[in-house]
Design a protein around this motif. Sequence first.
Motif, PDB file in Angstrom:
ATOM      1  N   GLN A 166     -49.760 -43.013  22.603  1.00  0.00           N
ATOM      2  CA  GLN A 166     -50.016 -44.439  21.755  1.00  0.00           C
ATOM      3  C   GLN A 166     -50.038 -43.566  20.466  1.00  0.00           C
ATOM      4  O   GLN A 166     -50.762 -43.488  20.328  1.00  0.00           O
ATOM      5  CB  GLN A 166     -51.032 -44.921  22.458  1.00  0.00           C
ATOM      6  CG  GLN A 166     -50.898 -46.486  21.222  1.00  0.00           C
ATOM      7  CD  GLN A 166     -49.921 -47.399  21.372  1.00  0.00           C
ATOM      8  OE1 GLN A 166     -49.139 -47.656  22.091  1.00  0.00           O
ATOM      9  NE2 GLN A 166     -49.048 -47.721  19.872  1.00  0.00           N
ATOM     10  N   ASN A 208     -46.889 -44.692  36.704  1.00  0.00           N
ATOM     11  CA  ASN A 208     -47.403 -43.766  37.530  1.00  0.00           C
ATOM     12  C   ASN A 208     -47.225 -42.578  37.661  1.00  0.00           C
ATOM     13  O   ASN A 208     -46.048 -42.066  37.846  1.00  0.00           O
ATOM     14  CB  ASN A 208     -47.999 -44.235  38.988  1.00  0.00           C
ATOM     15  CG  ASN A 208     -48.439 -45.288  39.463  1.00  0.00           C
ATOM     16  OD1 ASN A 208     -49.518 -45.864  38.109  1.00  0.00           O
ATOM     17  ND2 ASN A 208     -48.007 -46.356  40.188  1.00  0.00           N
ATOM     18  N   ILE A 265     -46.855 -47.851  23.984  1.00  0.00           N
ATOM     19  CA  ILE A 265     -46.830 -48.432  25.280  1.00  0.00           C
ATOM     20  C   ILE A 265     -46.151 -50.157  26.415  1.00  0.00           C
ATOM     21  O   ILE A 265     -47.124 -50.586  26.334  1.00  0.00           O
ATOM     22  CB  ILE A 265     -47.888 -47.612  25.807  1.00  0.00           C
ATOM     23  CG1 ILE A 265     -48.063 -45.668  25.178  1.00  0.00           C
ATOM     24  CG2 ILE A 265     -47.524 -47.573  27.592  1.00  0.00           C
ATOM     25  CD1 ILE A 265     -49.124 -45.478  26.377  1.00  0.00           C
ATOM     26  N   LYS A 292     -46.963 -56.868  31.401  1.00  0.00           N
ATOM     27  CA  LYS A 292     -47.361 -56.137  32.655  1.00  0.00           C
ATOM     28  C   LYS A 292     -47.284 -55.930  34.154  1.00  0.00           C
ATOM     29  O   LYS A 292     -47.304 -55.554  35.114  1.00  0.00           O
ATOM     30  CB  LYS A 292     -48.700 -55.500  32.260  1.00  0.00           C
ATOM     31  CG  LYS A 292     -48.775 -54.992  30.486  1.00  0.00           C
ATOM     32  CD  LYS A 292     -50.231 -54.095  30.476  1.00  0.00           C
ATOM     33  CE  LYS A 292     -51.547 -55.296  30.425  1.00  0.00           C
ATOM     34  NZ  LYS A 292     -52.588 -54.959  30.179  1.00  0.00           N
ATOM     35  N   TYR A 333     -44.898 -50.337  29.268  1.00  0.00           N
ATOM     36  CA  TYR A 333     -45.518 -50.087  30.903  1.00  0.00           C
ATOM     37  C   TYR A 333     -45.577 -49.064  30.783  1.00  0.00           C
ATOM     38  O   TYR A 333     -45.370 -47.930  30.550  1.00  0.00           O
ATOM     39  CB  TYR A 333     -43.475 -50.745  31.173  1.00  0.00           C
ATOM     40  CG  TYR A 333     -43.179 -51.592  31.101  1.00  0.00           C
ATOM     41  CD1 TYR A 333     -43.338 -52.519  32.164  1.00  0.00           C
ATOM     42  CD2 TYR A 333     -42.109 -51.285  30.082  1.00  0.00           C
ATOM     43  CE1 TYR A 333     -42.184 -53.393  31.836  1.00  0.00           C
ATOM     44  CE2 TYR A 333     -41.032 -52.632  30.037  1.00  0.00           C
ATOM     45  CZ  TYR A 333     -41.046 -53.512  30.591  1.00  0.00           C
ATOM     46  OH  TYR A 333     -40.162 -54.987  30.452  1.00  0.00           O
ATOM     47  N   THR A 334     -47.014 -49.111  31.535  1.00  0.00           N
ATOM     48  CA  THR A 334     -47.308 -48.125  32.256  1.00  0.00           C
ATOM     49  C   THR A 334     -46.803 -47.894  33.374  1.00  0.00           C
ATOM     50  O   THR A 334     -46.433 -48.005  34.432  1.00  0.00           O
ATOM     51  CB  THR A 334     -48.889 -47.871  32.246  1.00  0.00           C
ATOM     52  OG1 THR A 334     -50.131 -48.994  31.420  1.00  0.00           O
ATOM     53  CG2 THR A 334     -50.190 -46.919  33.003  1.00  0.00           C
ATOM     54  N   GLN A 369     -48.760 -40.744  29.051  1.00  0.00           N
ATOM     55  CA  GLN A 369     -48.240 -41.560  27.739  1.00  0.00           C
ATOM     56  C   GLN A 369     -49.197 -41.967  26.788  1.00  0.00           C
ATOM     57  O   GLN A 369     -50.579 -41.576  27.084  1.00  0.00           O
ATOM     58  CB  GLN A 369     -47.603 -43.087  28.343  1.00  0.00           C
ATOM     59  CG  GLN A 369     -47.301 -43.163  29.569  1.00  0.00           C
ATOM     60  CD  GLN A 369     -46.822 -44.597  30.019  1.00  0.00           C
ATOM     61  OE1 GLN A 369     -46.996 -45.109  31.298  1.00  0.00           O
ATOM     62  NE2 GLN A 369     -46.182 -45.427  29.391  1.00  0.00           N
TER      63      GLN A 369
END
Length: 566
Positions: A365, A359, A354, A288, A356-357, A363
């Motif tokens: 899951q 911005n 998920i 991450k 990568y988060t 998203q």
Amino acid sequence: MPLGKVQSQVVAKLEEYGRLTADQRQALASHPDELSGEALDKLLQDSHGITPFQLLVARAQALGLAPYNVSRYRISPTTFERVPQEFCQENVLLPVGQVGEFLLVAFANPFEVTVPAKIQEMTGKRVVRLLGREKDIRDKFAKSSDRTDFDQVVQQIGAEFGKKGEEVDEDVTEESGPIIQLGNRIIEDAYYSGTSDIHIEPQEKEIVVRYRIDGVCAEKLRLPAKVGPALVARLKIMCNLDIAERRLPQDGRIVFKQYTKKGIDIDLRVSTAPLNHGEGMVMRILDKQKSTLPLTALGFSEENLARYRDVIRQPYGMILHCGPTGSGKSMTLYSALNEINSPELVIRTAEDPIEYTLNGINQMQMHRQIGLTFAAALRSFLRQDPDIILVGEIRDKETANIAVEAALTGHLLISTLHTNDAPSTVARLTDMGVEPFMISSSLLCVCAQRLMRRVCKSCRYHAEPLGREKEILEKAIGWSGPIYKANQRGCPKCGNSGYKGRVGIHELMITNEELIDGINKGMESTELKKIAMRGGMKTLHQDSLLKVKEGVTTLEEAIATVPLDL
């Protein structure tokens, strides 16, 4: 020498090399008194015009010392034989070699004039001072302590479980100190080694741990068979799986930040499976702390990049990425979304997991156990007024049909599919029950991709292609000039493998009138491939050989990654 004077000499050296940009010169001229030490380093490096090593060279010349790139030095058991590690850490220095009666030492702070005298008293050797970066030296200490710690845990495990005797009760051993430490150390060591997947495989008399680095699996360690059930049970506890269920495969996720104090912010996607000698496990590392890469860094050729950028800016239609697990599909999807993301667009993603988060992107899951599947997510998205929808994978007929309908009703839909090349994607969708006219109406582009190892820039060498090599290059891309080959012995920088890092290769099939007509007529994949190539598509094989021509990889690696075109 006063610090201000050193910094002014550093700036003079960089000016002499022509490394300073106009903005840097202006900033230095406006606040000459304020910029010294760390402030100067930050200013010069923030502009991306000067690399850390160039700054190190300039500072070393200003001080009259030789620069040393500590990042290339490999810690060994003999590194701290003469100078204790505690002393080195306290004074931020690293012994990097010995020549006769001279000891080579990299210093982060060359102004500590008493330290070389202390080292000479300890070792009886004359000290040659080199200048190294403080960050590089501290990184070496971190990796050294992790490696030592890891070795000690493995030795302790071998001593405790390698003895003959009765089986140890797993309910106790999975919570025992050595087992808990072993699970943590395996994950930490894999992370520092640049591993993408950890394989824990039980065999008849041992349990084998293997790491996949740059797409190639290598054995890391072997442990007594008794350790296997306890280690797997410990890792299952970390991802909240049922430790009593060993007959069925299970999937889970480890949030590793909860189990370490070393600031390693990674998640692991975990999959267990019952094998013939016990329960095995594979863990995919999701870092991450890594951000998504820009499209320009993914290996797209200039032609493919321009065509792909045009496609992802279309208002509606379907874009599919295909390739096996670990071929870089997710990274390409994320990079594409990052490039087109803006406040004017509503983007929804359905992912499992998920990775990568991002911005500004919504998203979701997936949870198959409660009925939240890709098809269910797609249905809900269509009621939420999105502009762009990303679906992690098209796995079944229901998801495929809803995806096509979404692409036909004013949405840009991006997803992945498991096929060998771009043209065979059409046949795969047809097999799922999607009508050919629906495919041709919705499909904008199919991008097949693979990841291929980069040849190490430090130890590669030039060679002329001969015989079959020359024939392959001439037939595919019309090239017969010199190419690079990997050094079989390698070097310390590439871990003696000859390769370091990976690059993507792409087969970009963009629809045109002839291709739409071929899809509607139900043509075979081979015919569609010929039509796409007439429209400008470069096959995976051709793109891989273009990377060989550019010196990015070797012909051996290109042929091993994708087969030759028939």
